[in-house]
Scaffold this motif. Structure first.
Motif, PDB file in Angstrom:
ATOM      1  N   MET A   1       0.896  -1.011   0.021  1.00  0.00           N
ATOM      2  CA  MET A   1       0.090   0.155  -0.355  1.00  0.00           C
ATOM      3  C   MET A   1       1.059   1.414  -0.116  1.00  0.00           C
ATOM      4  O   MET A   1       0.766   2.116  -0.747  1.00  0.00           O
ATOM      5  CB  MET A   1      -0.473   0.091   1.312  1.00  0.00           C
ATOM      6  CG  MET A   1      -1.980  -0.780   1.195  1.00  0.00           C
ATOM      7  SD  MET A   1      -3.134  -0.828   2.596  1.00  0.00           S
ATOM      8  CE  MET A   1      -3.414   1.349   2.921  1.00  0.00           C
ATOM      9  N   PRO A   2       2.281   1.744   0.859  1.00  0.00           N
ATOM     10  CA  PRO A   2       2.673   3.147   0.863  1.00  0.00           C
ATOM     11  C   PRO A   2       2.946   2.954  -0.275  1.00  0.00           C
ATOM     12  O   PRO A   2       3.325   3.702  -1.035  1.00  0.00           O
ATOM     13  CB  PRO A   2       3.325   2.737   1.364  1.00  0.00           C
ATOM     14  CG  PRO A   2       3.778   1.303   2.729  1.00  0.00           C
ATOM     15  CD  PRO A   2       2.229   0.587   2.242  1.00  0.00           C
ATOM     16  N   TYR A   3       3.927   1.630  -1.433  1.00  0.00           N
ATOM     17  CA  TYR A   3       4.133   2.024  -2.041  1.00  0.00           C
ATOM     18  C   TYR A   3       3.770   2.289  -3.589  1.00  0.00           C
ATOM     19  O   TYR A   3       3.915   2.925  -4.152  1.00  0.00           O
ATOM     20  CB  TYR A   3       5.187  -0.003  -2.700  1.00  0.00           C
ATOM     21  CG  TYR A   3       6.324   0.247  -1.680  1.00  0.00           C
ATOM     22  CD1 TYR A   3       7.418   0.752  -1.525  1.00  0.00           C
ATOM     23  CD2 TYR A   3       6.499  -0.499  -0.727  1.00  0.00           C
ATOM     24  CE1 TYR A   3       8.665   0.506  -0.635  1.00  0.00           C
ATOM     25  CE2 TYR A   3       6.849  -1.038   0.191  1.00  0.00           C
ATOM     26  CZ  TYR A   3       7.882  -0.381   0.664  1.00  0.00           C
ATOM     27  OH  TYR A   3       9.096  -0.818   1.605  1.00  0.00           O
ATOM     28  N   ILE A   4       2.248   1.882  -3.309  1.00  0.00           N
ATOM     29  CA  ILE A   4       1.481   2.328  -4.399  1.00  0.00           C
ATOM     30  C   ILE A   4       1.104   3.583  -4.368  1.00  0.00           C
ATOM     31  O   ILE A   4       1.468   4.593  -5.195  1.00  0.00           O
ATOM     32  CB  ILE A   4       0.187   1.288  -3.759  1.00  0.00           C
ATOM     33  CG1 ILE A   4       0.194  -0.605  -4.682  1.00  0.00           C
ATOM     34  CG2 ILE A   4      -1.139   2.005  -5.357  1.00  0.00           C
ATOM     35  CD1 ILE A   4      -0.731  -0.945  -4.499  1.00  0.00           C
ATOM     36  N   ARG A   5       0.933   4.289  -3.069  1.00  0.00           N
ATOM     37  CA  ARG A   5       0.971   5.672  -3.208  1.00  0.00           C
ATOM     38  C   ARG A   5       1.644   6.883  -3.124  1.00  0.00           C
ATOM     39  O   ARG A   5       1.620   7.535  -3.903  1.00  0.00           O
ATOM     40  CB  ARG A   5       0.394   5.738  -1.617  1.00  0.00           C
ATOM     41  CG  ARG A   5       0.093   6.697  -0.368  1.00  0.00           C
ATOM     42  CD  ARG A   5      -0.524   7.179   0.798  1.00  0.00           C
ATOM     43  NE  ARG A   5      -1.646   6.065   0.874  1.00  0.00           N
ATOM     44  CZ  ARG A   5      -1.064   5.298   1.782  1.00  0.00           C
ATOM     45  NH1 ARG A   5       0.171   5.149   2.308  1.00  0.00           N
ATOM     46  NH2 ARG A   5      -2.113   4.039   2.704  1.00  0.00           N
ATOM     47  N   LYS A   6       3.591   6.232  -2.790  1.00  0.00           N
ATOM     48  CA  LYS A   6       4.161   6.881  -3.717  1.00  0.00           C
ATOM     49  C   LYS A   6       4.636   6.287  -4.538  1.00  0.00           C
ATOM     50  O   LYS A   6       4.992   7.899  -5.260  1.00  0.00           O
ATOM     51  CB  LYS A   6       5.580   5.461  -2.369  1.00  0.00           C
ATOM     52  CG  LYS A   6       6.741   6.386  -3.276  1.00  0.00           C
ATOM     53  CD  LYS A   6       8.115   5.996  -2.387  1.00  0.00           C
ATOM     54  CE  LYS A   6       9.181   6.427  -2.755  1.00  0.00           C
ATOM     55  NZ  LYS A   6      10.108   5.171  -2.396  1.00  0.00           N
ATOM     56  N   PHE A   7       3.660   5.494  -5.886  1.00  0.00           N
ATOM     57  CA  PHE A   7       4.286   5.839  -6.719  1.00  0.00           C
ATOM     58  C   PHE A   7       3.163   6.051  -7.919  1.00  0.00           C
ATOM     59  O   PHE A   7       3.253   5.915  -8.904  1.00  0.00           O
ATOM     60  CB  PHE A   7       4.770   4.277  -7.414  1.00  0.00           C
ATOM     61  CG  PHE A   7       6.317   4.337  -6.973  1.00  0.00           C
ATOM     62  CD1 PHE A   7       7.563   4.916  -6.961  1.00  0.00           C
ATOM     63  CD2 PHE A   7       6.527   3.139  -5.899  1.00  0.00           C
ATOM     64  CE1 PHE A   7       8.414   4.820  -6.644  1.00  0.00           C
ATOM     65  CE2 PHE A   7       7.823   2.939  -5.647  1.00  0.00           C
ATOM     66  CZ  PHE A   7       8.741   3.971  -5.518  1.00  0.00           C
ATOM     67  N   SER A   8       1.839   6.153  -7.448  1.00  0.00           N
ATOM     68  CA  SER A   8       0.444   6.668  -7.955  1.00  0.00           C
ATOM     69  C   SER A   8       0.833   8.045  -8.734  1.00  0.00           C
ATOM     70  O   SER A   8       1.577   8.993  -8.193  1.00  0.00           O
ATOM     71  CB  SER A   8      -0.861   6.856  -7.466  1.00  0.00           C
ATOM     72  OG  SER A   8      -1.278   7.179  -7.800  1.00  0.00           O
ATOM     73  N   GLY A   9       0.504   7.609 -10.226  1.00  0.00           N
ATOM     74  CA  GLY A   9       1.184   9.420 -11.225  1.00  0.00           C
ATOM     75  C   GLY A   9       2.140   9.155 -11.318  1.00  0.00           C
ATOM     76  O   GLY A   9       2.399  10.265 -12.114  1.00  0.00           O
TER      77      GLY A   9
END
Length: 283
Positions: free
Chosen positions: A14-22
């Motif tokens: 989850m934190p990595y998805i949030r970090k790299f989204s966009g």
């Protein structure tokens, strides 16, 4: 894997998805991951998933084995000098046909099969990759050195929700078509479009302190350490150009560059969305 372990994997991601989204990631695709059908499917599903969670991915590919096979089919010998393909008039036509045609469109079709929306491009489209003839001690023919990257075709594709899949042939200022190294093309593209990461897929674990010991992986390297590692003979042979690409990308503004083992299924997801990561990271 039991239910609890599955849940932990998702929570860890989850934190990595949030970090790299966009953000935009450039992946250079090659080696066994391009030949083995199971690995090909894993790469395509990884990238489709990344796009689904908001990560923009540019997939850059070569296709050496397919070019060799086509040259053999027409009765032409593959010739190399210092690891680079000697590319005469007939060979560059075959390189363009195989990379921008067969290989590129097969990858587009495979990506669509795994739920990703893809558009196939090559360096000729919109003059995306501009090159001059590479000058070396041996005349390599139509082998090019990239001088400019026009990011507009890539941005247009990304902005419309598609994954660009890029074959590495380039436009020459002299009107010729040039064969260009896929690692170098990926590094130039990553720098020009402001990618967060450059990922080079290979057939080894990463940078090894001892080439005969896969457990001697060096997980993290600061680009300032590379000259010393070359002097010590740790970076040598075929790893030198790959690592030079990583160094150039980082020095040109890419946050992180990675050399990962494409023989491992879902190696891209492991690198992107897990605490452990995989391979060697350059920063």
């Amino acid at each position: 894997m039991d239910i609890n372990k599955r849940a932990k994997v998702l929570i860890q991601a989850m934190p990595y998805i949030r970090k790299f989204s966009g953000e935009t990631i450039v992946v250079k695709y090659g080696g066994n991951a391009m030949i083995n059908d199971k690995l090909k499917s894993a790469v395509m599903s990884d990238i489709a998933l990344m796009r689904l969670v908001g990560v923009n991915v540019v997939l850059v590919h070569g296709g050496g084995p397919e070019i060799n096979a086509m040259l053999k089919a027409v009765g032409k010998e593959s010739k190399f000098e210092n690891g680079m393909r000697v590319t005469d008039d007939e060979t560059i036509d075959i390189v363009q046909m195989v990379l921008a045609g067969k290989v590129n469109k097969n990858l587009v079709q495979l990506m669509e099969k795994h739920g990703g929306k893809a558009i196939g491009l090559c360096g000729l489209d919109g003059n995306m990759l501009m090159a001059e003839k590479l000058v070396t001690s041996a005349d390599l023919g139509y082998v090019g050195e990239i001088k400019e990257v026009n990011p507009e075709p890539l941005q247009n594709v990304i902005n419309n929700g598609y994954i660009p899949i890029v074959a590495t042939v380039a436009s020459g200022y002299d009107g010729n078509v040039y064969n260009v190294n896929a690692d170098i093309a990926a590094a130039h593209i990553a720098a020009k479009i402001g990618a967060k990461k450059l990922i080079l897929m290979t057939d080894i674990r990463g940078l090894l302190r001892d080439v005969n010991d896969e457990e001697s992986l060096i997980s993290v390297v600061n680009v300032s350490e590379v000259p010393m590692l070359k002097r010590e003979g740790i970076i040598k042979g075929g790893m030198i150009p790959k690592i030079d690409c990583c160094v150039e990308a980082v020095r040109s503004g890419v946050s992180r560059a990675h050399i990962i083992d494409g023989r491992i299924e879902h190696s891209i997801l492991i690198e992107m969305f897990s605490d452990e990561g995989i391979g060697t990271m350059f920063y």
